[in-house]
Motif scaffolding. Structure first.
Motif, PDB file in Angstrom:
ATOM      1  N   LEU A 212      -9.209  -5.297 -50.200  1.00  0.00           N
ATOM      2  CA  LEU A 212      -8.155  -4.290 -50.361  1.00  0.00           C
ATOM      3  C   LEU A 212      -7.005  -4.832 -51.204  1.00  0.00           C
ATOM      4  O   LEU A 212      -6.436  -4.112 -52.037  1.00  0.00           O
ATOM      5  CB  LEU A 212      -7.649  -3.837 -48.997  1.00  0.00           C
ATOM      6  N   LYS A 213      -6.662  -6.099 -51.016  1.00  0.00           N
ATOM      7  CA  LYS A 213      -5.607  -6.710 -51.825  1.00  0.00           C
ATOM      8  C   LYS A 213      -5.992  -6.699 -53.305  1.00  0.00           C
ATOM      9  O   LYS A 213      -5.163  -6.373 -54.171  1.00  0.00           O
ATOM     10  CB  LYS A 213      -5.336  -8.144 -51.361  1.00  0.00           C
ATOM     11  N   ALA A 214      -7.237  -7.032 -53.600  1.00  0.00           N
ATOM     12  CA  ALA A 214      -7.687  -7.033 -54.999  1.00  0.00           C
ATOM     13  C   ALA A 214      -7.584  -5.636 -55.610  1.00  0.00           C
ATOM     14  O   ALA A 214      -7.255  -5.491 -56.796  1.00  0.00           O
ATOM     15  CB  ALA A 214      -9.119  -7.549 -55.080  1.00  0.00           C
ATOM     16  N   LEU A 215      -7.856  -4.613 -54.817  1.00  0.00           N
ATOM     17  CA  LEU A 215      -7.735  -3.240 -55.310  1.00  0.00           C
ATOM     18  C   LEU A 215      -6.266  -2.873 -55.507  1.00  0.00           C
ATOM     19  O   LEU A 215      -5.891  -2.290 -56.537  1.00  0.00           O
ATOM     20  CB  LEU A 215      -8.406  -2.270 -54.339  1.00  0.00           C
ATOM     21  N   ASP A 216      -5.421  -3.218 -54.543  1.00  0.00           N
ATOM     22  CA  ASP A 216      -4.002  -2.894 -54.660  1.00  0.00           C
ATOM     23  C   ASP A 216      -3.352  -3.597 -55.854  1.00  0.00           C
ATOM     24  O   ASP A 216      -2.492  -3.021 -56.540  1.00  0.00           O
ATOM     25  CB  ASP A 216      -3.265  -3.286 -53.372  1.00  0.00           C
ATOM     26  N   LEU A 217      -3.757  -4.830 -56.118  1.00  0.00           N
ATOM     27  CA  LEU A 217      -3.177  -5.561 -57.246  1.00  0.00           C
ATOM     28  C   LEU A 217      -3.627  -4.995 -58.583  1.00  0.00           C
ATOM     29  O   LEU A 217      -2.927  -5.148 -59.590  1.00  0.00           O
ATOM     30  CB  LEU A 217      -3.515  -7.047 -57.137  1.00  0.00           C
ATOM     31  N   ARG A 218      -4.750  -4.310 -58.601  1.00  0.00           N
ATOM     32  CA  ARG A 218      -5.146  -3.600 -59.822  1.00  0.00           C
ATOM     33  C   ARG A 218      -4.131  -2.514 -60.169  1.00  0.00           C
ATOM     34  O   ARG A 218      -3.856  -2.254 -61.346  1.00  0.00           O
ATOM     35  CB  ARG A 218      -6.555  -3.005 -59.665  1.00  0.00           C
ATOM     36  N   LYS A 219      -3.568  -1.869 -59.148  1.00  0.00           N
ATOM     37  CA  LYS A 219      -2.547  -0.846 -59.405  1.00  0.00           C
ATOM     38  C   LYS A 219      -1.304  -1.479 -60.029  1.00  0.00           C
ATOM     39  O   LYS A 219      -0.676  -0.900 -60.918  1.00  0.00           O
ATOM     40  CB  LYS A 219      -2.178  -0.144 -58.101  1.00  0.00           C
ATOM     41  N   VAL A 220      -0.948  -2.678 -59.576  1.00  0.00           N
ATOM     42  CA  VAL A 220       0.176  -3.395 -60.179  1.00  0.00           C
ATOM     43  C   VAL A 220      -0.109  -3.672 -61.649  1.00  0.00           C
ATOM     44  O   VAL A 220       0.755  -3.481 -62.515  1.00  0.00           O
ATOM     45  CB  VAL A 220       0.454  -4.711 -59.417  1.00  0.00           C
TER      46      VAL A 220
END
Length: 279
Positions: free
Chosen positions: A8-16
């Motif tokens: 989930l962190k890897a997905l959220d950091l894609r938004k960044v």
């Protein structure tokens, strides 16, 4: 953090990353997305590195050789606490910003300026050799692009690391099969990459580079190898996580999304997030 949390962190950091690129009007989004799981696994699961021990000689070391994927690198470092995420997004690639378009070692957490391809592995060899000579517990990691392997200095690094039996060194190849000018196999083939690297005295592991679990297992296996450096061939999809609009498309090497594409990418990330949560 467990596997689901890291995914989930890897997905959220894609938004960044997308927000950085949209605001700045530039960046290398395809490679950012393909390498994200590798960076998240290293910084939140594997490496002994933090803002608190960044100057400790016994820390682990990381070199982002494929420096054009700096957006993912910056996003991970910010989330790790090296600097502020809002400042990063608001100022990335703006006039006077320290967050320039390739790694800048004036920023906390970054060991060296990179992006001139072919340098990360040779420098990592030097760091790993110095750690060995000083009997330090440090492990050294570097991430390269598969297109970068056309640089001759990479193969000098492979040769030297094998010769010195640097088992504290782990190199990752982001094997997404695409580079700025198209397919890597059309530009400079690497179809026998595993055998080529192994011939230089390396342990070689192939793994799904877009899987947190697979990368965790590969890094753990690398730690058990003695008298050989390890190369992890991380088989990835360029643009992974961004949906059909961008996945596995060479044109997205440095494409800046328009507003419609931006929304498609965010929707794809959110859909994948929901799928992970429901597992």
């Amino acid at each position: 953090m467990n596997e689901k949390e890291l995914t989930l962190k890897a997905l959220d950091l894609r938004k960044v990353v997308v927000d950085m690129i949209m605001k700045s009007g530039g960046g290398h989004i395809g490679g950012d997305f393909s390498v994200m799981e590798t960076l998240v696994t290293l910084y939140f699961d594997q490496m002994n590195i933090s803002p608190e021990n960044k100057d400790d000689l016994n820390r682990d070391y990381f070199i982002m050789s494929k420096g054009h994927s700096v957006e993912s690198y910056y996003a991970v470092l910010a989330d790790k606490g090296f600097f502020d995420t809002k400042e990063l997004v608001d100022t990335f690639s703006q006039f006077g910003s320290k967050f320039i378009g390739h790694p800048n070692n004036e920023i906390d957490g970054i060991e060296m300026n990179s992006g001139s391809l072919g340098h990360g592995l040779p420098v990592s060899v030097g760091i790993a050799l110095a750690c060995k000579k000083d009997n330090r517990p440090s492990r050294v990691y570097t991430v390269m692009g598969d297109g970068e392997l056309a640089e001759g200095s990479v193969w000098e690094g492979f040769m030297a690391a094998g010769h010195y039996k640097l088992d504290n060194l782990c190199a990752v190849v982001d094997r997404n099969h695409l580079q700025i000018s198209g397919s890597t196999e059309d530009v400079m083939t690497h179809e026998n990459l595993k055998a080529q690297v192994r011939s230089f005295g390396w342990n070689v592991i192939e793994a799904n580079g877009n899987s947190i679990k697979a990368m965790h297992d590969a890094f753990e296996a690398a730690k058990t190898v003695k008298d050989k450096p390890t190369c992890i061939i991380a088989n990835t999809i360029k643009g992974f996580g961004g949906g059909e609009v961008m996945e596995n498309k060479a044109s997205w090497h440095h494409h800046v999304p328009n507003q419609e594409e931006y929304q498609q990418i965010i929707d794809a990330i959110n859909a994948r997030r929901e799928a992970v949560i429901s597992e």
